[in-house]
Design an enzyme around this catalytic site. Structure first.
Site, mmCIF file in Angstrom:
data_model
loop_
_atom_site.group_PDB
_atom_site.id
_atom_site.type_symbol
_atom_site.label_atom_id
_atom_site.label_comp_id
_atom_site.label_asym_id
_atom_site.label_seq_id
_atom_site.Cartn_x
_atom_site.Cartn_y
_atom_site.Cartn_z
ATOM 1 N N CYS A 55 -3.524 2.689 -5.460
ATOM 2 C CA CYS A 55 -2.828 3.631 -4.585
ATOM 3 C C CYS A 55 -1.312 4.076 -5.035
ATOM 4 C CB CYS A 55 -2.547 2.832 -3.164
ATOM 5 S SG CYS A 55 -1.878 1.246 -2.954
ATOM 6 N N HIS A 60 0.962 -1.289 -0.022
ATOM 7 C CA HIS A 60 0.133 0.266 0.143
ATOM 8 C C HIS A 60 0.960 1.072 0.158
ATOM 9 C CE1 HIS A 60 -3.518 2.472 0.297
ATOM 10 N NE2 HIS A 60 -3.154 2.939 1.639
ATOM 11 N N HIS A 100 -3.192 9.071 1.299
ATOM 12 C CA HIS A 100 -3.174 8.075 0.447
ATOM 13 C C HIS A 100 -4.445 7.771 -0.188
ATOM 14 C CE1 HIS A 100 -4.438 5.414 3.966
ATOM 15 N NE2 HIS A 100 -4.125 6.437 4.652
#
Length: 246
Positions: free
Chosen positions: A155, A32, A44
């Protein structure tokens, strides 16, 4: 810092505003990504789980993550983010979700890029100045980054756009994500039929397959590919809003 060919580990004390950071999830299955903005905060792009990002957003989650808890904790710093998704701001602890901290590298040489066999850790593309990186991240925090897509708008794509301002302009290609392009490169190397005509031995097949994998990764990197353009963040948001209206 523990930066090198095999690891991009970084200590919290070495973080700087504008850094593109990431954390591996579930035995290094995927990572991530986000932009560190200072004071222990990260912006994010997430599709679920209140920003803790513990799934891929595909049917694979039912198999891989079936035993994991879907509840997001109520963090003292962030509050209850269980209902939030899209571009959000979280504390570093919530972003990491008990994972290790890594720094995504920019402007690496082709040799170093290929020396890192796992995608989603570096790019040949150069980063823009920190002030512009933070401006893009802040603007997208308030205006969104479109609809989450595992291969075209995830992401990592978000973080790379914040750092470079580069967008893929063709609809048939994957996004900027090194993770996505590595997965597709590996799949292509495995199923590619021409391989059987190039060698008959197992070692030869493995060498040719790995060579194809490396070549595919290199030509798909955001710093090399030709189907990208520098797009102002205001234009990106305006175009995304227009697409959603239609």
């Amino acid at each position: 810092m523990k930066m090198g060919v095999l690891s991009n580990r970084i200590c919290r004390e070495d973080l700087k505003p504008g850094d593109h950071i990431y954390s591996w999830r579930y035995a290094y299955i995927y990572a991530h990504h986000g932009i560190y903005i200072g004071e222990g905060k990260v912006i994010h792009f997430t599709q679920s789980q209140g920003g803790r990002e513990i799934g891929t957003g595909t049917v694979l989650d039912r198999v891989i993550f079936s035993s994991s808890s879907s509840e997001a904790s109520n963090c003292a710093a962030c509050g209850d983010q269980s209902g939030r998704y899209g571009v959000i701001s979280s504390c570093l602890d919530c972003f990491l979700t008990d994972g290790e901290l890594y720094l995504f590298q920019y402007a690496v040489s082709p040799a170093l890029f290929l020396a890192k066999p796992r995608g989603g850790t570096c790019t040949i593309a150069a980063s823009d100045p920190t002030s512009e990186v933070l401006r893009r991240a802040s603007f997208l925090l308030h205006n969104g980054f479109g609809v989450y897509h595992l291969f075209k708008n995830n992401c990592e794509d978000f973080a790379i756009y914040c750092k470079t301002g580069l967008l893929v302009i063709t609809r048939i290609s994957v996004g900027r994500s090194g993770q996505a392009t590595s997965f597709l490169a590996a799949a292509s190397a495995i199923v590619s039929s021409p391989l059987r005509y190039l060698t008959t031995s197992f070692s030869g097949l493995a060498a040719v397959g790995y060579g194809m994998y490396c070549f595919s990764r290199l030509v798909s990197d955001i710093g090399v590919r030709r189907d990208v353009e520098k797009v102002a963040v205001e234009m990106l948001v305006s175009a995304s809003a227009g697409c959603q209206e239609t």
